[in-house]
Design a protein around this motif. Structure first.
Motif, short mmCIF file in Angstrom:
data_model
loop_
_atom_site.label_atom_id
_atom_site.label_comp_id
_atom_site.label_asym_id
_atom_site.label_seq_id
_atom_site.Cartn_x
_atom_site.Cartn_y
_atom_site.Cartn_z
N VAL A 28 0.82 -1.22 0.00
CA VAL A 28 0.00 0.00 0.00
C VAL A 28 0.85 1.27 0.00
CG1 VAL A 28 -2.12 -0.93 0.99
CG2 VAL A 28 -0.29 -0.16 2.51
N TYR A 29 2.06 1.17 0.56
CA TYR A 29 2.86 2.40 0.65
C TYR A 29 3.86 2.53 -0.49
CZ TYR A 29 6.58 -0.45 2.68
OH TYR A 29 7.54 -1.40 2.89
N CYS A 30 3.88 1.55 -1.33
CA CYS A 30 4.93 1.53 -2.35
C CYS A 30 4.35 1.71 -3.75
CB CYS A 30 5.67 0.20 -2.24
SG CYS A 30 7.22 0.13 -3.09
N GLY A 69 14.48 -4.05 -7.35
CA GLY A 69 13.41 -3.83 -8.33
C GLY A 69 12.52 -2.67 -7.91
N GLY A 70 11.31 -2.73 -8.32
CA GLY A 70 10.35 -3.80 -8.56
C GLY A 70 10.74 -5.04 -7.76
N GLU A 71 10.29 -6.15 -8.22
CA GLU A 71 10.67 -7.39 -7.55
C GLU A 71 11.63 -8.15 -8.46
OE1 GLU A 71 10.71 -8.84 -4.71
OE2 GLU A 71 11.56 -10.59 -5.64
N PRO A 72 12.91 -8.23 -8.06
CA PRO A 72 13.91 -8.80 -8.96
C PRO A 72 13.64 -10.26 -9.32
CG PRO A 72 14.85 -8.43 -6.79
CD PRO A 72 13.51 -7.77 -6.80
N ILE A 120 15.37 -9.30 2.77
CA ILE A 120 13.96 -9.59 2.50
C ILE A 120 13.10 -8.52 3.17
CG2 ILE A 120 12.10 -11.30 2.83
CD1 ILE A 120 14.73 -13.29 3.06
N SER A 121 12.19 -7.95 2.41
CA SER A 121 11.32 -6.91 2.98
C SER A 121 10.11 -7.58 3.59
CB SER A 121 10.86 -5.96 1.87
OG SER A 121 11.98 -5.49 1.18
N LEU A 122 9.86 -7.24 4.83
CA LEU A 122 8.74 -7.88 5.52
C LEU A 122 8.15 -6.88 6.51
CD1 LEU A 122 7.10 -10.41 6.14
CD2 LEU A 122 8.90 -11.15 7.69
N PHE A 191 10.11 5.44 7.41
CA PHE A 191 9.19 5.59 6.28
C PHE A 191 9.56 6.89 5.54
CE2 PHE A 191 4.37 6.22 5.25
CZ PHE A 191 4.55 5.66 4.00
N MET A 192 9.86 6.75 4.26
CA MET A 192 10.30 7.92 3.50
C MET A 192 9.18 8.46 2.62
SD MET A 192 14.09 6.69 2.32
CE MET A 192 13.79 4.98 1.98
N PRO A 193 9.18 9.77 2.41
CA PRO A 193 8.09 10.36 1.62
C PRO A 193 8.27 10.16 0.12
CG PRO A 193 9.59 12.06 2.43
CD PRO A 193 10.13 10.76 2.91
N1 SAM Z 1 10.56 -5.92 -4.27
C1 SAM Z 1 11.75 -5.86 -3.48
C2 SAM Z 1 11.40 -5.83 -2.02
O1 SAM Z 1 10.21 -5.82 -1.66
O2 SAM Z 1 12.33 -5.84 -1.22
C3 SAM Z 1 12.72 -4.74 -3.83
C4 SAM Z 1 12.18 -3.39 -4.11
S1 SAM Z 1 11.38 -2.55 -2.77
C5 SAM Z 1 10.99 -1.03 -3.55
C6 SAM Z 1 12.77 -2.22 -1.76
C7 SAM Z 1 12.51 -1.70 -0.40
O3 SAM Z 1 12.02 -0.38 -0.47
C8 SAM Z 1 11.52 -2.48 0.45
O4 SAM Z 1 12.23 -2.95 1.57
C9 SAM Z 1 10.52 -1.45 0.88
O5 SAM Z 1 10.15 -1.64 2.20
C10 SAM Z 1 11.28 -0.16 0.70
N2 SAM Z 1 10.42 1.00 0.56
C11 SAM Z 1 9.50 1.24 -0.41
N3 SAM Z 1 8.89 2.43 -0.20
C12 SAM Z 1 9.43 2.94 0.93
C13 SAM Z 1 9.22 4.13 1.67
N4 SAM Z 1 8.34 5.03 1.29
N5 SAM Z 1 9.96 4.33 2.79
C14 SAM Z 1 10.87 3.41 3.17
N6 SAM Z 1 11.12 2.27 2.51
C15 SAM Z 1 10.40 2.04 1.42
#
Ligand code: SAM
Length: 337
Positions: A28-30, A69-72, A120-122, A191-193
């Motif tokens: 939702v935030y990405c 990525g995206g999702e690599p 790993i993003s979780l 959390f970045m803007p």
């Molecule tokens: N799909 C992969 C993943 O989920 O790790 C790689 C790309 S994703 C854009 C990389 C990282 O960016 C994730 O760990 C995500 O939490 C972080 N991210 C995306 N938007 C963000 C935000 N507004 N502030 C902080 N981290 C953010």
């Protein structure tokens, strides 16, 4: 050995490469709720083009590469890219950031291709919430992926968590407790803007200082010295096999130590996550430019790397930056986090 220095005497040796703008989750935030219109196939750099850029960058001083990525892992044949980069002269460290959804089927192949470690993003440990904030993701698959990564010998395993007030901030303690059971590094990132449908707001932002105080309510934490920890500052709960890292791009930015360049999936070098300045490599790559020209463009992107971003912790300041769209207009999935 050659090294690349920018105008502010920072050594730039780290390249983060987004290999696709596509993702199999829609955090939702990405990402916007209806997703993003994917870039056309021909817009995306081919593996040979990425490999060429890394080779030239390595010749002039890049030593570390992260695939993102995206999702690599949705890009076909990612293991081919890994195996091509693993033995490239000059590259000392190769890593990958994933959401883990496809990891259980790929961890072993990634390790065999030469990948050593993984992030790993979780953002939630609760299946229902995970499903909600990823708009349909299955947490169980991520856990299987994490286990597969461990079995494949990828180490360290870093789990990146972005605490967002009112979304997952009540799980900070639970994430910290994972380190009591597993040898993972749990890394809390502010959390970045970024321009994502208005989810970001100063009220949702939680500083590392606050995150740390919540973690301290779980138990005493002691600083740990970790070599090449980048912007993370690490701690350990008593007797924990794992570690807890804090990364504060907003409240205490680490621009002074910034050593990175980003390459977007469509071939643009982005010297700063928070600046819209980009240098397009694709016309030269596809126009038959010699290596010297690519080298010149890489050096140019380092020359224009800003001293830092101006985003501070004051809410009013952040809010006005967002409103004025002075923060990144590309969503994170388009830049490569
Ligand atoms: N799909 C992969 C993943 O989920 O790790 C790689 C790309 S994703 C854009 C990389 C990282 O960016 C994730 O760990 C995500 O939490 C972080 N991210 C995306 N938007 C963000 C935000 N507004 N502030 C902080 N981290 C953010």
């Amino acid at each position: 050995m050659t090294s690349l220095k920018d105008r502010y005497k920072r050594t730039i040796d780290y390249l983060r490469i987004s290999i696709t703008d596509r993702c199999n989750l829609r955090w939702v935030y990405c990402m916007p709720s209806d997703g993003l219109i994917p870039l056309e196939h021909k817009e995306i750099l081919r593996y040979e083009e990425i490999i060429r850029i890394v080779r030239i960058a390595a010749e002039i001083g890049v030593r570390r590469v992260r695939i993102t990525g995206g999702e690599p892992l949705v890009r076909r044949n990612v293991t081919h890219l890994i195996s091509s980069l693993r033995n490239m002269e000059g590259i000392k460290d190769l890593s990958l950031t994933t959401n883990g959804i496809l990891l259980s089927g790929l961890a072993k192949k990634l390790a065999e291709s030469g990948l050593k470690r993984i992030n790993i993003s979780l953002d939630s440990l609760r299946p229902d919430r995970f499903k909600e904030i990823t708009r349909g993701g299955d947490l169980n698959l991520v856990w299987k992926g994490i286990e597969a990564a461990e079995e494949a010998g990828l180490a360290p395993i870093k789990l990146n968590v972005v605490p967002i007030r009112g979304l997952n901030s009540d799980e900070i303690g639970d994430f910290a407790k994972l380190t009591l059971k597993y040898p993972y590094q749990i890394r809390f990132i502010e959390f970045m803007p970024f321009g994502t449908e208005g989810l970001w707001s100063p009220e949702r932002f939680i500083s590392v200082e606050e995150i740390k105080s919540i973690v301290e309510s779980v138990g005493t934490i002691t600083p740990v010295n970790v070599k090449r920890s980048g912007p993370a500052v690490y701690f350990r709960l008593d007797n924990a096999p794992g570690m807890i890292g804090f990364i504060s791009p907003i409240s205490n930015h680490f621009c002074k130590e910034c050593n990175r360049l980003r390459l977007t999936a469509d071939g643009k070098l982005r010297p700063c996550l928070f600046s819209e300045t980009e240098i397009d490599l694709k016309p030269s790559l596809r126009g038959g430019a010699p290596d010297d020209e690519i080298e010149r463009l890489i050096k140019l992107s380092i020359e224009v790397k800003p001293r830092g971003h101006n985003i501070g912790i004051r809410s009013s300041e952040l809010w006005s930056l967002m409103k004025n769209k002075e923060c990144s207009r590309r969503p994170m999935s388009r830049i490569g986090g």
